[in-house]
Design a protein around this motif. Structure first.
Motif, PDB file in Angstrom:
ATOM      1  N   ALA A  64       0.793  -1.239   0.201  1.00  0.00           N
ATOM      2  CA  ALA A  64      -0.064  -0.137  -0.058  1.00  0.00           C
ATOM      3  C   ALA A  64       0.945   1.153   0.029  1.00  0.00           C
ATOM      4  O   ALA A  64       0.581   2.274  -0.796  1.00  0.00           O
ATOM      5  N   LYS A  65       1.777   1.203   0.719  1.00  0.00           N
ATOM      6  CA  LYS A  65       2.912   2.330   0.775  1.00  0.00           C
ATOM      7  C   LYS A  65       3.395   2.652  -0.566  1.00  0.00           C
ATOM      8  O   LYS A  65       3.579   3.677  -1.016  1.00  0.00           O
ATOM      9  N   ALA A  66       3.913   1.457  -1.146  1.00  0.00           N
ATOM     10  CA  ALA A  66       4.560   1.530  -2.434  1.00  0.00           C
ATOM     11  C   ALA A  66       3.551   2.239  -3.548  1.00  0.00           C
ATOM     12  O   ALA A  66       3.754   3.096  -4.404  1.00  0.00           O
ATOM     13  N   GLU A  67       2.355   1.912  -3.378  1.00  0.00           N
ATOM     14  CA  GLU A  67       1.084   2.333  -4.367  1.00  0.00           C
ATOM     15  C   GLU A  67       0.940   3.721  -4.139  1.00  0.00           C
ATOM     16  O   GLU A  67       0.995   4.658  -4.985  1.00  0.00           O
ATOM     17  N   MET A  68       1.149   4.235  -2.642  1.00  0.00           N
ATOM     18  CA  MET A  68       0.717   5.421  -2.363  1.00  0.00           C
ATOM     19  C   MET A  68       1.864   6.524  -2.913  1.00  0.00           C
ATOM     20  O   MET A  68       1.550   7.529  -3.528  1.00  0.00           O
ATOM     21  N   TYR A  69       3.199   5.941  -2.792  1.00  0.00           N
ATOM     22  CA  TYR A  69       4.269   6.845  -3.284  1.00  0.00           C
ATOM     23  C   TYR A  69       4.126   7.022  -4.901  1.00  0.00           C
ATOM     24  O   TYR A  69       4.293   7.824  -5.372  1.00  0.00           O
ATOM     25  N   ALA A  70       3.777   5.698  -5.543  1.00  0.00           N
ATOM     26  CA  ALA A  70       3.684   5.819  -6.837  1.00  0.00           C
ATOM     27  C   ALA A  70       2.662   6.507  -7.287  1.00  0.00           C
ATOM     28  O   ALA A  70       2.700   7.349  -8.515  1.00  0.00           O
ATOM     29  N   ASP A  71       1.678   6.625  -6.606  1.00  0.00           N
ATOM     30  CA  ASP A  71       0.379   7.649  -6.988  1.00  0.00           C
ATOM     31  C   ASP A  71       0.871   9.075  -7.063  1.00  0.00           C
ATOM     32  O   ASP A  71       0.283   9.816  -7.826  1.00  0.00           O
ATOM     33  N   GLN A  72       1.556   9.292  -5.985  1.00  0.00           N
ATOM     34  CA  GLN A  72       2.180  10.611  -5.851  1.00  0.00           C
ATOM     35  C   GLN A  72       3.017  11.065  -6.805  1.00  0.00           C
ATOM     36  O   GLN A  72       2.808  12.123  -7.539  1.00  0.00           O
ATOM     37  N   VAL A  73       3.758  10.292  -7.213  1.00  0.00           N
ATOM     38  CA  VAL A  73       4.640  10.480  -8.597  1.00  0.00           C
ATOM     39  C   VAL A  73       3.790  10.667  -9.836  1.00  0.00           C
ATOM     40  O   VAL A  73       3.862  11.665 -10.654  1.00  0.00           O
ATOM     41  N   PHE A  74       2.882   9.796  -9.901  1.00  0.00           N
ATOM     42  CA  PHE A  74       1.850   9.882 -10.937  1.00  0.00           C
ATOM     43  C   PHE A  74       1.143  11.228 -11.023  1.00  0.00           C
ATOM     44  O   PHE A  74       1.060  11.893 -11.998  1.00  0.00           O
ATOM     45  N   ASP A  75       0.806  11.619  -9.730  1.00  0.00           N
ATOM     46  CA  ASP A  75       0.036  13.149  -9.796  1.00  0.00           C
ATOM     47  C   ASP A  75       1.269  14.209 -10.356  1.00  0.00           C
ATOM     48  O   ASP A  75       0.671  14.930 -10.910  1.00  0.00           O
ATOM     49  N   LEU A  76       2.503  13.933  -9.895  1.00  0.00           N
ATOM     50  CA  LEU A  76       3.487  15.056 -10.422  1.00  0.00           C
ATOM     51  C   LEU A  76       3.449  14.784 -11.946  1.00  0.00           C
ATOM     52  O   LEU A  76       3.764  15.970 -12.497  1.00  0.00           O
ATOM     53  N   LEU A  77       3.650  13.578 -12.519  1.00  0.00           N
ATOM     54  CA  LEU A  77       3.744  13.464 -13.900  1.00  0.00           C
ATOM     55  C   LEU A  77       2.650  14.127 -14.641  1.00  0.00           C
ATOM     56  O   LEU A  77       2.811  14.891 -15.603  1.00  0.00           O
ATOM     57  N   ASN A  78       1.178  14.026 -14.099  1.00  0.00           N
ATOM     58  CA  ASN A  78       0.195  14.556 -14.719  1.00  0.00           C
ATOM     59  C   ASN A  78       0.132  15.972 -14.624  1.00  0.00           C
ATOM     60  O   ASN A  78      -0.090  16.547 -15.579  1.00  0.00           O
ATOM     61  N   PRO A 105       9.026  20.010  -5.149  1.00  0.00           N
ATOM     62  CA  PRO A 105      10.002  20.027  -3.982  1.00  0.00           C
ATOM     63  C   PRO A 105       9.322  19.477  -2.843  1.00  0.00           C
ATOM     64  O   PRO A 105       9.804  18.775  -1.793  1.00  0.00           O
ATOM     65  N   ASN A 106       7.939  19.974  -2.649  1.00  0.00           N
ATOM     66  CA  ASN A 106       7.194  19.355  -1.464  1.00  0.00           C
ATOM     67  C   ASN A 106       7.000  17.690  -1.459  1.00  0.00           C
ATOM     68  O   ASN A 106       7.323  17.168  -0.199  1.00  0.00           O
ATOM     69  N   SER A 107       7.057  17.184  -2.542  1.00  0.00           N
ATOM     70  CA  SER A 107       6.929  15.897  -2.578  1.00  0.00           C
ATOM     71  C   SER A 107       8.200  15.094  -2.384  1.00  0.00           C
ATOM     72  O   SER A 107       8.200  14.312  -1.655  1.00  0.00           O
ATOM     73  N   LEU A 108       9.417  15.713  -2.898  1.00  0.00           N
ATOM     74  CA  LEU A 108      10.620  15.291  -2.497  1.00  0.00           C
ATOM     75  C   LEU A 108      11.267  15.235  -1.195  1.00  0.00           C
ATOM     76  O   LEU A 108      11.834  14.584  -0.675  1.00  0.00           O
ATOM     77  N   LYS A 109      10.704  16.427  -0.342  1.00  0.00           N
ATOM     78  CA  LYS A 109      11.060  16.474   1.093  1.00  0.00           C
ATOM     79  C   LYS A 109      10.437  15.292   1.601  1.00  0.00           C
ATOM     80  O   LYS A 109      11.060  14.716   2.576  1.00  0.00           O
ATOM     81  N   VAL A 110       9.293  14.912   1.309  1.00  0.00           N
ATOM     82  CA  VAL A 110       8.474  13.856   1.987  1.00  0.00           C
ATOM     83  C   VAL A 110       9.126  12.529   1.739  1.00  0.00           C
ATOM     84  O   VAL A 110       9.514  11.678   2.499  1.00  0.00           O
ATOM     85  N   PHE A 111       9.468  12.379   0.351  1.00  0.00           N
ATOM     86  CA  PHE A 111      10.317  11.058  -0.181  1.00  0.00           C
ATOM     87  C   PHE A 111      11.464  11.016   0.703  1.00  0.00           C
ATOM     88  O   PHE A 111      11.852  10.294   1.252  1.00  0.00           O
ATOM     89  N   ASN A 152      18.416  19.613  -2.512  1.00  0.00           N
ATOM     90  CA  ASN A 152      17.614  19.812  -1.301  1.00  0.00           C
ATOM     91  C   ASN A 152      16.908  18.344  -0.827  1.00  0.00           C
ATOM     92  O   ASN A 152      16.420  18.424   0.142  1.00  0.00           O
ATOM     93  N   ALA A 153      17.212  17.417  -1.508  1.00  0.00           N
ATOM     94  CA  ALA A 153      16.718  15.878  -1.268  1.00  0.00           C
ATOM     95  C   ALA A 153      17.726  14.822  -1.245  1.00  0.00           C
ATOM     96  O   ALA A 153      17.824  14.355  -2.025  1.00  0.00           O
TER      97      ALA A 153
END
Lengths: 191, 207
Positions: A64-78, A105-111, A152-153
Protein backbone atom coordinates in the motif's frame (compact mmCIF):
# COMPACT_ATOMS: atom_id res chain seq x y z
CA UNK A 1 12.13 -11.45 -17.25
CA UNK A 2 12.33 -11.54 -21.05
CA UNK A 3 9.73 -9.58 -22.97
CA UNK A 4 9.03 -8.34 -26.45
CA UNK A 5 8.74 -4.63 -26.95
CA UNK A 6 6.71 -3.35 -29.81
CA UNK A 7 7.39 0.29 -30.39
CA UNK A 8 5.43 2.05 -33.07
CA UNK A 9 5.44 5.41 -34.75
CA UNK A 10 2.46 7.71 -34.37
CA UNK A 11 1.27 6.99 -37.92
CA UNK A 12 0.88 3.32 -37.06
CA UNK A 13 -1.14 4.02 -33.95
CA UNK A 14 -4.63 3.45 -35.45
CA UNK A 15 -3.71 -0.15 -36.24
CA UNK A 16 -2.52 -0.83 -32.70
CA UNK A 17 -5.28 1.19 -31.11
CA UNK A 18 -7.78 -1.23 -32.55
CA UNK A 19 -5.95 -4.12 -30.89
CA UNK A 20 -5.60 -2.43 -27.49
CA UNK A 21 -7.95 -3.15 -24.60
CA UNK A 22 -8.78 0.51 -23.89
CA UNK A 23 -7.90 2.32 -27.12
CA UNK A 24 -4.72 3.56 -25.42
CA UNK A 25 -1.03 2.75 -25.14
CA UNK A 26 0.95 1.35 -23.45
CA UNK A 27 -0.72 -2.01 -23.26
CA UNK A 28 0.68 -5.36 -22.32
CA UNK A 29 -0.16 -8.72 -23.78
CA UNK A 30 0.60 -11.73 -21.61
CA UNK A 31 0.51 -15.21 -23.08
CA UNK A 32 0.53 -18.03 -20.56
CA UNK A 33 -0.25 -21.66 -21.35
CA UNK A 34 -1.91 -20.70 -24.60
CA UNK A 35 -4.15 -18.09 -22.95
CA UNK A 36 -3.79 -14.42 -23.90
CA UNK A 37 -4.58 -11.64 -21.49
CA UNK A 38 -4.33 -7.92 -22.24
CA UNK A 39 -3.80 -5.09 -19.81
CA UNK A 40 -3.96 -1.36 -20.32
CA UNK A 41 -3.15 1.59 -18.03
CA UNK A 42 0.57 1.96 -17.37
CA UNK A 43 0.26 1.88 -13.59
CA UNK A 44 -1.95 -1.20 -13.64
CA UNK A 45 0.65 -2.95 -15.77
CA UNK A 46 3.37 -1.82 -13.36
CA UNK A 47 1.47 -3.04 -10.29
CA UNK A 48 0.75 -6.40 -11.93
CA UNK A 49 4.34 -7.00 -12.99
CA UNK A 50 5.67 -5.72 -9.66
CA UNK A 51 3.62 -8.32 -7.84
CA UNK A 52 4.74 -11.05 -10.22
CA UNK A 53 8.41 -10.06 -9.96
CA UNK A 54 8.42 -9.50 -6.21
CA UNK A 55 8.95 -5.75 -6.52
CA UNK A 56 5.70 -4.79 -4.85
CA UNK A 57 6.74 -4.77 -1.20
CA UNK A 58 6.90 -7.58 1.34
CA UNK A 59 3.55 -7.13 3.10
CA UNK A 60 0.09 -5.74 2.41
CA UNK A 61 1.14 -2.59 4.26
CA UNK A 62 4.33 -2.13 2.26
CA UNK A 63 2.41 -2.77 -0.94
CA UNK A 64 0.00 0.00 0.00
CA UNK A 65 2.86 2.38 0.83
CA UNK A 66 4.57 1.66 -2.49
CA UNK A 67 1.27 2.33 -4.26
CA UNK A 68 0.78 5.56 -2.35
CA UNK A 69 4.27 6.79 -3.35
CA UNK A 70 3.72 5.76 -6.95
CA UNK A 71 0.37 7.54 -7.06
CA UNK A 72 2.11 10.62 -5.73
CA UNK A 73 4.71 10.46 -8.51
CA UNK A 74 1.91 9.93 -11.03
CA UNK A 75 0.19 13.10 -9.79
CA UNK A 76 3.43 15.02 -10.41
CA UNK A 77 3.73 13.52 -13.89
CA UNK A 78 0.17 14.53 -14.70
CA UNK A 79 0.88 18.03 -13.47
CA UNK A 80 3.92 18.12 -15.75
CA UNK A 81 1.77 17.02 -18.70
CA UNK A 82 -0.74 19.77 -17.96
CA UNK A 83 2.06 22.35 -18.03
CA UNK A 84 3.41 20.91 -21.28
CA UNK A 85 0.06 21.11 -23.05
CA UNK A 86 -1.07 24.48 -21.64
CA UNK A 87 -1.46 26.89 -24.56
CA UNK A 88 -2.09 30.08 -22.64
CA UNK A 89 1.34 31.52 -21.86
CA UNK A 90 0.39 33.20 -18.59
CA UNK A 91 -1.25 30.06 -17.23
CA UNK A 92 1.64 27.96 -18.47
CA UNK A 93 4.23 30.02 -16.63
CA UNK A 94 2.11 30.06 -13.47
CA UNK A 95 1.59 26.32 -13.60
CA UNK A 96 5.26 25.62 -14.32
CA UNK A 97 6.26 27.78 -11.38
CA UNK A 98 3.89 25.95 -9.07
CA UNK A 99 5.21 22.61 -10.29
CA UNK A 100 8.89 23.39 -9.85
CA UNK A 101 8.77 25.58 -6.76
CA UNK A 102 6.01 23.85 -4.79
CA UNK A 103 4.63 20.54 -5.99
CA UNK A 104 7.86 18.74 -6.81
CA UNK A 105 9.98 20.09 -3.92
CA UNK A 106 7.20 19.39 -1.40
CA UNK A 107 6.83 15.79 -2.52
CA UNK A 108 10.60 15.29 -2.72
CA UNK A 109 10.90 16.46 0.87
CA UNK A 110 8.43 13.83 2.02
CA UNK A 111 10.16 11.13 -0.02
CA UNK A 112 13.46 12.28 1.43
CA UNK A 113 12.20 11.90 5.01
CA UNK A 114 10.73 8.46 4.34
CA UNK A 115 13.90 7.17 2.68
CA UNK A 116 16.11 8.58 5.43
CA UNK A 117 13.96 6.93 8.12
CA UNK A 118 13.81 3.52 6.45
CA UNK A 119 17.38 2.41 6.72
CA UNK A 120 17.12 0.55 3.42
CA UNK A 121 17.88 3.54 1.23
CA UNK A 122 14.64 2.84 -0.64
CA UNK A 123 11.10 4.12 -0.27
CA UNK A 124 10.01 1.10 1.79
CA UNK A 125 11.98 -0.61 4.52
CA UNK A 126 12.33 -4.03 2.88
CA UNK A 127 14.15 -2.74 -0.20
CA UNK A 128 13.60 -1.95 -3.89
CA UNK A 129 10.03 -1.67 -5.12
CA UNK A 130 8.47 -0.46 -8.35
CA UNK A 131 7.80 2.87 -6.61
CA UNK A 132 11.58 3.49 -6.54
CA UNK A 133 11.82 2.74 -10.25
CA UNK A 134 8.93 5.06 -11.01
CA UNK A 135 10.42 7.86 -8.92
CA UNK A 136 13.79 7.43 -10.63
CA UNK A 137 12.08 7.48 -14.02
CA UNK A 138 10.26 10.68 -13.11
CA UNK A 139 13.46 12.33 -11.92
CA UNK A 140 15.07 11.47 -15.24
CA UNK A 141 12.47 13.54 -17.03
CA UNK A 142 13.38 16.63 -15.07
CA UNK A 143 16.68 16.76 -16.97
CA UNK A 144 18.67 19.86 -16.08
CA UNK A 145 16.21 20.87 -13.36
CA UNK A 146 16.87 17.62 -11.55
CA UNK A 147 20.17 18.62 -9.98
CA UNK A 148 18.91 21.67 -8.21
CA UNK A 149 15.82 19.88 -6.95
CA UNK A 150 17.85 16.95 -5.69
CA UNK A 151 20.34 19.18 -3.94
CA UNK A 152 17.63 19.71 -1.33
CA UNK A 153 16.78 16.01 -1.10
CA UNK A 154 20.00 14.07 -0.49
CA UNK A 155 18.31 10.77 0.36
CA UNK A 156 16.30 10.94 -2.87
CA UNK A 157 19.51 11.72 -4.77
CA UNK A 158 21.12 8.61 -3.27
CA UNK A 159 18.08 6.55 -4.18
CA UNK A 160 18.20 7.85 -7.74
CA UNK A 161 21.87 6.91 -8.05
CA UNK A 162 21.27 3.51 -6.44
CA UNK A 163 18.52 2.68 -8.93
CA UNK A 164 20.61 3.78 -11.91
CA UNK A 165 23.51 1.68 -10.63
CA UNK A 166 21.37 -1.44 -10.13
CA UNK A 167 23.08 -3.95 -12.49
CA UNK A 168 19.98 -4.94 -14.46
CA UNK A 169 18.61 -1.39 -14.61
CA UNK A 170 21.90 0.07 -15.81
CA UNK A 171 22.07 -2.62 -18.49
CA UNK A 172 18.63 -1.60 -19.79
CA UNK A 173 19.43 2.11 -19.69
CA UNK A 174 22.57 1.53 -21.73
CA UNK A 175 20.76 -0.34 -24.48
CA UNK A 176 17.34 1.32 -24.57
CA UNK A 177 16.47 3.48 -27.59
CA UNK A 178 17.34 7.15 -27.13
CA UNK A 179 14.13 9.05 -27.70
CA UNK A 180 13.62 12.78 -28.10
CA UNK A 181 10.49 12.91 -26.03
CA UNK A 182 11.58 13.18 -22.43
CA UNK A 183 8.31 14.47 -21.15
CA UNK A 184 5.60 12.03 -20.21
CA UNK A 185 2.99 12.15 -22.92
CA UNK A 186 -0.49 11.05 -22.10
CA UNK A 187 -1.73 8.79 -24.87
CA UNK A 188 -4.04 10.37 -27.41
CA UNK A 189 -7.62 9.28 -26.80
CA UNK A 190 -9.37 11.38 -29.34
CA UNK A 191 -8.57 11.28 -33.01
CA UNK B 1 -7.09 -5.68 16.79
CA UNK B 2 -6.81 -3.16 14.01
CA UNK B 3 -8.56 0.19 14.21
CA UNK B 4 -9.09 2.65 11.42
CA UNK B 5 -9.59 6.42 11.39
CA UNK B 6 -10.37 8.19 8.15
CA UNK B 7 -9.57 11.89 7.85
CA UNK B 8 -11.40 13.76 5.10
CA UNK B 9 -13.67 16.75 4.63
CA UNK B 10 -17.40 16.68 5.08
CA UNK B 11 -18.00 15.72 1.48
CA UNK B 12 -18.00 12.66 -0.76
CA UNK B 13 -15.32 13.65 -3.26
CA UNK B 14 -12.25 11.45 -3.10
CA UNK B 15 -12.97 10.13 0.37
CA UNK B 16 -16.24 8.39 -0.31
CA UNK B 17 -14.72 5.34 -2.03
CA UNK B 18 -13.09 4.54 1.31
CA UNK B 19 -16.31 5.06 3.25
CA UNK B 20 -18.18 2.82 0.81
CA UNK B 21 -15.57 0.09 1.25
CA UNK B 22 -15.93 0.21 5.01
CA UNK B 23 -19.71 0.10 4.60
CA UNK B 24 -19.62 -2.87 2.23
CA UNK B 25 -17.34 -4.82 4.54
CA UNK B 26 -19.12 -3.98 7.77
CA UNK B 27 -15.75 -3.02 9.28
CA UNK B 28 -16.11 -0.32 11.92
CA UNK B 29 -14.00 2.81 11.58
CA UNK B 30 -13.93 6.41 12.75
CA UNK B 31 -15.23 8.69 10.01
CA UNK B 32 -13.55 11.95 11.01
CA UNK B 33 -14.69 14.95 8.97
CA UNK B 34 -12.29 17.88 8.92
CA UNK B 35 -13.71 21.38 9.21
CA UNK B 36 -12.32 23.69 6.51
CA UNK B 37 -10.80 26.05 9.09
CA UNK B 38 -9.03 23.21 10.83
CA UNK B 39 -7.41 21.93 7.65
CA UNK B 40 -3.91 23.41 8.27
CA UNK B 41 -3.62 21.39 11.47
CA UNK B 42 -4.57 18.14 9.74
CA UNK B 43 -2.65 18.92 6.59
CA UNK B 44 0.51 18.88 8.68
CA UNK B 45 -0.29 15.35 9.90
CA UNK B 46 -1.03 13.92 6.46
CA UNK B 47 1.82 12.19 4.59
CA UNK B 48 1.76 14.50 1.56
CA UNK B 49 -0.32 17.36 2.89
CA UNK B 50 -3.47 15.98 1.30
CA UNK B 51 -6.70 14.31 2.31
CA UNK B 52 -8.12 11.73 2.49
CA UNK B 53 -5.64 9.92 4.69
CA UNK B 54 -6.20 6.81 6.76
CA UNK B 55 -4.67 6.07 10.14
CA UNK B 56 -4.32 2.35 10.74
CA UNK B 57 -3.44 1.25 14.25
CA UNK B 58 -2.44 -2.30 15.05
CA UNK B 59 -1.50 -2.62 18.71
CA UNK B 60 1.34 -0.17 19.22
CA UNK B 61 2.03 0.39 15.54
CA UNK B 62 0.38 3.15 13.53
CA UNK B 63 0.61 3.61 9.81
CA UNK B 64 -0.79 6.53 7.84
CA UNK B 65 -1.75 6.07 4.21
CA UNK B 66 -2.74 8.74 1.72
CA UNK B 67 -3.81 8.66 -1.95
CA UNK B 68 -7.45 7.66 -2.00
CA UNK B 69 -7.07 4.86 -4.52
CA UNK B 70 -4.00 3.35 -2.83
CA UNK B 71 -6.09 3.28 0.35
CA UNK B 72 -8.99 1.84 -1.65
CA UNK B 73 -6.92 -1.00 -3.05
CA UNK B 74 -5.41 -1.78 0.36
CA UNK B 75 -8.81 -2.07 2.01
CA UNK B 76 -10.29 -3.89 -0.98
CA UNK B 77 -7.58 -6.54 -0.70
CA UNK B 78 -8.13 -6.84 3.06
CA UNK B 79 -11.92 -7.06 2.77
CA UNK B 80 -12.12 -9.28 -0.31
CA UNK B 81 -13.26 -6.70 -2.86
CA UNK B 82 -10.16 -6.73 -5.04
CA UNK B 83 -11.03 -9.47 -7.51
CA UNK B 84 -10.10 -13.15 -7.51
CA UNK B 85 -6.54 -13.96 -8.52
CA UNK B 86 -3.69 -11.86 -9.92
CA UNK B 87 -5.11 -11.50 -13.41
CA UNK B 88 -8.60 -10.48 -12.34
CA UNK B 89 -7.10 -8.12 -9.76
CA UNK B 90 -5.08 -6.49 -12.53
CA UNK B 91 -8.18 -6.16 -14.72
CA UNK B 92 -10.06 -4.59 -11.81
CA UNK B 93 -7.10 -2.27 -11.36
CA UNK B 94 -7.17 -1.30 -15.03
CA UNK B 95 -10.80 -0.21 -14.89
CA UNK B 96 -10.01 1.52 -11.61
CA UNK B 97 -7.24 3.57 -13.24
CA UNK B 98 -9.65 4.42 -16.06
CA UNK B 99 -12.22 5.65 -13.55
CA UNK B 100 -9.46 7.71 -11.89
CA UNK B 101 -8.65 9.32 -15.24
CA UNK B 102 -12.30 10.29 -15.62
CA UNK B 103 -12.50 11.56 -12.05
CA UNK B 104 -9.41 13.70 -12.66
CA UNK B 105 -11.00 15.21 -15.78
CA UNK B 106 -14.11 15.98 -13.74
CA UNK B 107 -11.97 17.51 -10.99
CA UNK B 108 -10.28 19.75 -13.59
CA UNK B 109 -13.71 21.07 -14.51
CA UNK B 110 -14.73 21.60 -10.89
CA UNK B 111 -11.52 23.46 -10.04
CA UNK B 112 -11.43 25.77 -13.09
CA UNK B 113 -11.93 29.38 -12.01
CA UNK B 114 -12.02 31.06 -15.41
CA UNK B 115 -15.63 30.96 -16.64
CA UNK B 116 -14.80 30.76 -20.34
CA UNK B 117 -12.29 27.99 -19.83
CA UNK B 118 -14.74 26.22 -17.53
CA UNK B 119 -17.41 26.18 -20.24
CA UNK B 120 -14.85 24.87 -22.72
CA UNK B 121 -13.86 22.06 -20.37
CA UNK B 122 -17.50 21.26 -19.68
CA UNK B 123 -18.25 20.88 -23.38
CA UNK B 124 -15.26 18.60 -23.89
CA UNK B 125 -16.25 16.59 -20.84
CA UNK B 126 -19.83 16.18 -21.93
CA UNK B 127 -19.25 15.59 -25.64
CA UNK B 128 -16.02 13.62 -25.69
CA UNK B 129 -14.50 12.54 -22.41
CA UNK B 130 -17.55 11.18 -20.58
CA UNK B 131 -18.89 9.22 -23.56
CA UNK B 132 -15.43 7.84 -24.33
CA UNK B 133 -14.98 6.40 -20.85
CA UNK B 134 -18.60 5.36 -20.39
CA UNK B 135 -18.49 3.35 -23.61
CA UNK B 136 -15.72 1.16 -22.21
CA UNK B 137 -17.45 0.72 -18.88
CA UNK B 138 -20.73 -0.06 -20.64
CA UNK B 139 -19.09 -2.70 -22.83
CA UNK B 140 -17.66 -4.49 -19.80
CA UNK B 141 -20.77 -4.17 -17.67
CA UNK B 142 -23.05 -5.33 -20.48
CA UNK B 143 -21.14 -8.63 -20.53
CA UNK B 144 -21.56 -9.20 -16.81
CA UNK B 145 -23.65 -11.99 -15.37
CA UNK B 146 -23.92 -10.25 -12.03
CA UNK B 147 -24.41 -6.64 -13.07
CA UNK B 148 -21.11 -5.76 -11.41
CA UNK B 149 -17.93 -5.25 -13.41
CA UNK B 150 -16.77 -8.77 -12.66
CA UNK B 151 -18.76 -11.98 -12.43
CA UNK B 152 -17.04 -12.88 -9.18
CA UNK B 153 -19.10 -10.16 -7.48
CA UNK B 154 -18.76 -6.68 -6.03
CA UNK B 155 -15.30 -5.13 -6.31
CA UNK B 156 -13.99 -1.71 -5.31
CA UNK B 157 -14.37 -0.38 -8.82
CA UNK B 158 -18.14 -0.84 -8.67
CA UNK B 159 -18.13 1.44 -5.63
CA UNK B 160 -15.67 3.81 -7.30
CA UNK B 161 -17.80 4.28 -10.40
CA UNK B 162 -20.94 4.47 -8.28
CA UNK B 163 -19.37 7.36 -6.36
CA UNK B 164 -18.28 9.17 -9.52
CA UNK B 165 -21.81 8.91 -10.90
CA UNK B 166 -23.07 10.23 -7.58
CA UNK B 167 -20.86 13.30 -7.93
CA UNK B 168 -22.44 14.09 -11.30
CA UNK B 169 -25.80 14.74 -9.66
CA UNK B 170 -28.73 14.94 -12.05
CA UNK B 171 -26.35 15.02 -15.04
CA UNK B 172 -26.12 11.28 -14.68
CA UNK B 173 -29.66 10.76 -15.90
CA UNK B 174 -28.57 11.93 -19.32
CA UNK B 175 -25.75 9.40 -19.25
CA UNK B 176 -28.08 6.66 -18.09
CA UNK B 177 -30.22 7.10 -21.18
CA UNK B 178 -27.31 6.02 -23.36
CA UNK B 179 -25.57 3.64 -21.01
CA UNK B 180 -28.03 1.12 -19.61
CA UNK B 181 -25.56 -1.28 -18.04
CA UNK B 182 -23.91 1.64 -16.23
CA UNK B 183 -27.33 2.65 -14.90
CA UNK B 184 -27.89 -0.92 -13.83
CA UNK B 185 -24.62 -0.90 -11.92
CA UNK B 186 -25.59 2.32 -10.17
CA UNK B 187 -28.89 0.79 -9.10
CA UNK B 188 -27.32 -2.48 -8.04
CA UNK B 189 -24.78 -0.78 -5.79
CA UNK B 190 -27.51 1.45 -4.30
CA UNK B 191 -29.51 -1.63 -3.41
CA UNK B 192 -26.63 -3.75 -2.10
CA UNK B 193 -27.59 -4.62 1.50
CA UNK B 194 -24.91 -2.92 3.57
CA UNK B 195 -24.42 -0.08 1.09
CA UNK B 196 -28.12 0.70 1.06
CA UNK B 197 -28.14 1.02 4.84
CA UNK B 198 -25.10 3.29 4.71
CA UNK B 199 -26.60 5.49 1.98
CA UNK B 200 -29.65 6.05 4.11
CA UNK B 201 -27.65 7.33 7.05
CA UNK B 202 -24.69 9.14 5.51
CA UNK B 203 -24.53 12.97 5.71
CA UNK B 204 -26.06 14.74 2.71
CA UNK B 205 -23.44 16.77 0.87
CA UNK B 206 -23.53 18.43 -2.55
CA UNK B 207 -20.21 16.95 -3.66
Amino acid sequence: QEYEEIGFEIEQWPEYKAKSPLGQAPFLEVVENGQTFQLGQSLTIARYLARKFDLAGKSAEEQAKAEMYADQVFDLLNEMVKVHFEKDITRKIEAANKLFTESIPNSLKVFDNKIAKNGSGYLVASGLTWADLFLADFLDRLREKKDILLSNAPAVKSLYEKVLDHPKVSKWIAKRPKTEKYLYQKPQNFD
Amino acid sequence: MVTYKLYYFNMKGRGELIRLLFAASGQKYEDFRIEKNDWPEYKAKSPFGQAPYLEITNGKKTMILSQSVAIGRYLARKFGFAGKGDEEQAMVDMYGDQISDLLNEFAKFMMEQDETKKQEIFQKLQNEIMPFHMKFFEAKLAQSKTGFFFDSGLTWIDLYLFNLLGLLGDQRNQLFEHFKAVKNLYDKVSEHGKIKAYLETRPETAM
